[in-house]
Motif scaffolding. Structure first.
Motif, mmCIF file in Angstrom:
data_model
loop_
_atom_site.group_PDB
_atom_site.id
_atom_site.type_symbol
_atom_site.label_atom_id
_atom_site.label_comp_id
_atom_site.label_asym_id
_atom_site.label_seq_id
_atom_site.Cartn_x
_atom_site.Cartn_y
_atom_site.Cartn_z
ATOM 1 N N ARG A 290 7.581 -8.329 42.581
ATOM 2 C CA ARG A 290 8.860 -8.829 42.067
ATOM 3 C C ARG A 290 8.716 -10.187 41.370
ATOM 4 N N CYS A 291 7.630 -10.936 41.634
ATOM 5 C CA CYS A 291 7.410 -12.183 40.898
ATOM 6 C C CYS A 291 7.073 -11.871 39.442
ATOM 7 N N LEU A 292 6.534 -10.678 39.227
ATOM 8 C CA LEU A 292 6.194 -10.247 37.866
ATOM 9 C C LEU A 292 7.390 -9.539 37.232
ATOM 10 N N GLN B 137 -2.010 -14.677 34.530
ATOM 11 C CA GLN B 137 -1.698 -15.294 35.826
ATOM 12 C C GLN B 137 -0.235 -15.122 36.189
ATOM 13 N N ILE B 138 0.008 -14.894 37.455
ATOM 14 C CA ILE B 138 1.388 -14.757 37.941
ATOM 15 C C ILE B 138 1.618 -15.849 38.976
ATOM 16 N N THR B 139 2.717 -16.566 38.848
ATOM 17 C CA THR B 139 2.985 -17.572 39.872
ATOM 18 C C THR B 139 4.070 -17.058 40.808
ATOM 19 N N LYS B 140 4.032 -17.567 42.009
ATOM 20 C CA LYS B 140 4.973 -17.103 43.021
ATOM 21 C C LYS B 140 6.377 -17.600 42.677
ATOM 22 N N ASN B 141 7.326 -16.681 42.708
ATOM 23 C CA ASN B 141 8.715 -17.054 42.471
ATOM 24 C C ASN B 141 9.389 -17.276 43.829
ATOM 25 N N ASN B 142 9.531 -18.540 44.193
ATOM 26 C CA ASN B 142 10.030 -18.847 45.538
ATOM 27 C C ASN B 142 11.533 -18.639 45.697
#
Lengths: 78, 361
Positions: free
Chosen positions: B171-173, B234-239
């Motif tokens: 879901r972060c992507l 790169q994918i970063t975490k969606n907090n």
């Protein structure tokens, strides 16, 4: 400035383009995205994520000359 | 502990410096759940079983079809019609009697996912639809299990490891399932692509179990089989994403071969179809124009699935229309779309498509 636009999966198919060099006045991602949507209206009904210089971004980041902007579709085949 | 026969069997990987006997024991103590025993699942299963993963779960509700065989390398012609999970279990037991296999020959759901995930250390997502992928993502987050993800579209494949040590998730992507209208024309795939992507997945799974190397977490790799290009993003975490519980509904409009469990679709069987084909009845063929066999009947309307929305006025609303495709998936999608968005109430699905019908040529 020149920006490289990349399309993956069905986005490349729908736009009939996999790489595109775009000379643009857009300085920020959302403006560039709108420009791309006007060039390829078919993208408006599709879902995609955007990576700028190989990093997925959600926010309206600033672009610089030579930036690579990739449009990635979700797909589910297995 | 490994016995002498196991030590001999796994010798070639056991002599690797960063595997050794301790690593092989880690594999033996690992429990991996493979969801989807199709194009991706088959190579993953073969190599995980071969490598000596101690417990493998196989989840798939489908049966083997002859059109699977060019890429689903666990199955043979004689397996057609049999449960994929059961056939896979049999083949893997013959391949490696030192491992434990548990099968789940039914469909993954929001209701059963968490209980099954609890019994494993790692989940492999080799499914073929968005609904299952979001169920897997959410259940894995809630149960704190890493997911090795792979997906295919024609010549392109994606691989990633999600939810690894609290890393980014699917879901972060892609926060929500896609909005695109149903496009279920089975996309087509060259037999080798699921093999290539499946082995990337198996490699990530083995590294995670062994605790070696760099895990493909926080990144997605995209391989294009035509250009032989491999791109990494790169994918970063969606907090801001917080998954507290499973959703009640994972139905998505863009699922591949979706099943609409909560829309009651009226169906007819192949016998009735054969009787009706020579009458004045109206038929809607949603296959692509090149698909065979051609079916002619006085009341035949031919509209490929992806043109349905634009050509909806060609479909009558005042009499029964029998909708069909090859195996009943696309016709269901068409009925779903026409019922939900255009108010049709007169549509009947040909159950399991024309592949079961005796078509007069």
């Amino acid at each position: 400035m020149n920006i490289t636009i990349l399309f993956f999966g069905m986005l490349a198919e729908e736009t009939r383009t996999s790489v595109l060099e775009l000379n643009t006045a857009s300085l920020k991602l959302r403006d560039l995205e709108n420009e791309v949507l006007n060039l390829f209206p078919v993208l408006k009904k599709l879902t995609y994520g955007i990576a700028v210089n190989e990093i997925i971004v959600q926010s309206n980041v600033k672009l610089s000359p030579g930036s690579k902007v990739a449009f990635l579709p979700p797909f589910a085949g297995g | 502990m490994l016995n002498d026969q196991e030590k001999y069997r796994y010798n070639r990987q056991l002599i690797l410096d960063n595997v050794k006997e301790a690593g092989q024991e880690r594999l033996k103590n690992s429990r991996v759940l493979v969801i989807g025993a199709g194009g991706l699942g088959c190579p993953v299963l073969l190599y995980l079983a071969g490598s000596g993963i101690g417990k493998i779960g196989i989840m798939d509700h489908d049966t083997v079809d002859e059109s699977n065989l060019h890429r689903q390398v666990l199955y043979s012609t004689e397996d057609c019609g049999k449960s994929k999970a059961r056939v896979a279990e049999k083949k893997l037991r013959a391949q490696n009697p030192f491992i434990e296999i548990e099968i789940y020959p039914y469909k993954l759901s929001a209701a059963n996912a968490r209980d099954i995930f609890k019994k494993y250390d790692l989940v492999i997502d080799g499914t073929d639809n968005f609904s299952a992928r979001y169920i897997i993502n959410d259940a894995a987050v809630l149960e704190n299990k890493p997911v090795v993800y792979g997906a295919l579209y024609k010549f392109e494949g994606q691989v990633a490891v999600f939810n690894y040590q609290n890393g980014p998730t699917y879901r972060c992507l892609f926060p929500e399932p896609p909005k695109q209208a149903p496009n279920c024309n089975e996309a087509g795939v060259l037999g080798v692509l699921p093999g290539i992507i499946g082995l990337y997945m198996a490699n990530e799974a083995l590294k995670i179990c062994l605790g070696i190397g760099t895990i493909l977490s926080g990144k997605i790799q995209i391989y294009n089989g035509l250009s032989a290009q491999l791109s990494t993003v790169q994918i970063t975490k969606n907090n801001t994403l917080k998954i507290q519980a499973m959703q009640t509904d994972y139905e998505t409009p863009g699922m591949s071969l979706c099943e609409f469990d909560n829309l009651k679709i009226q169906e007819i069987d192949s016998e009735s179809f054969n009787e009706l084909i020579n009458t004045e009845a109206t038929f809607l063929d949603v296959r692509e124009t090149w698909e065979l066999p051609k079916i002619s009947s006085r009341g035949m309307i031919e509209i490929p699935l992806d043109q349905i929305e634009n050509r909806v006025t060609e479909i009558p609303k005042d009499k029964q229309v029998i909708v069909f495709c090859k195996s009943g998936g696309r016709s269901k999608l068409a009925i779903h779309l026409l019922t939900k968005h255009f108010g049709f109430k007169n549509l009947y699905n040909l159950k399991e498509g024309i592949k079961n019908c005796q078509i007069p040529v």
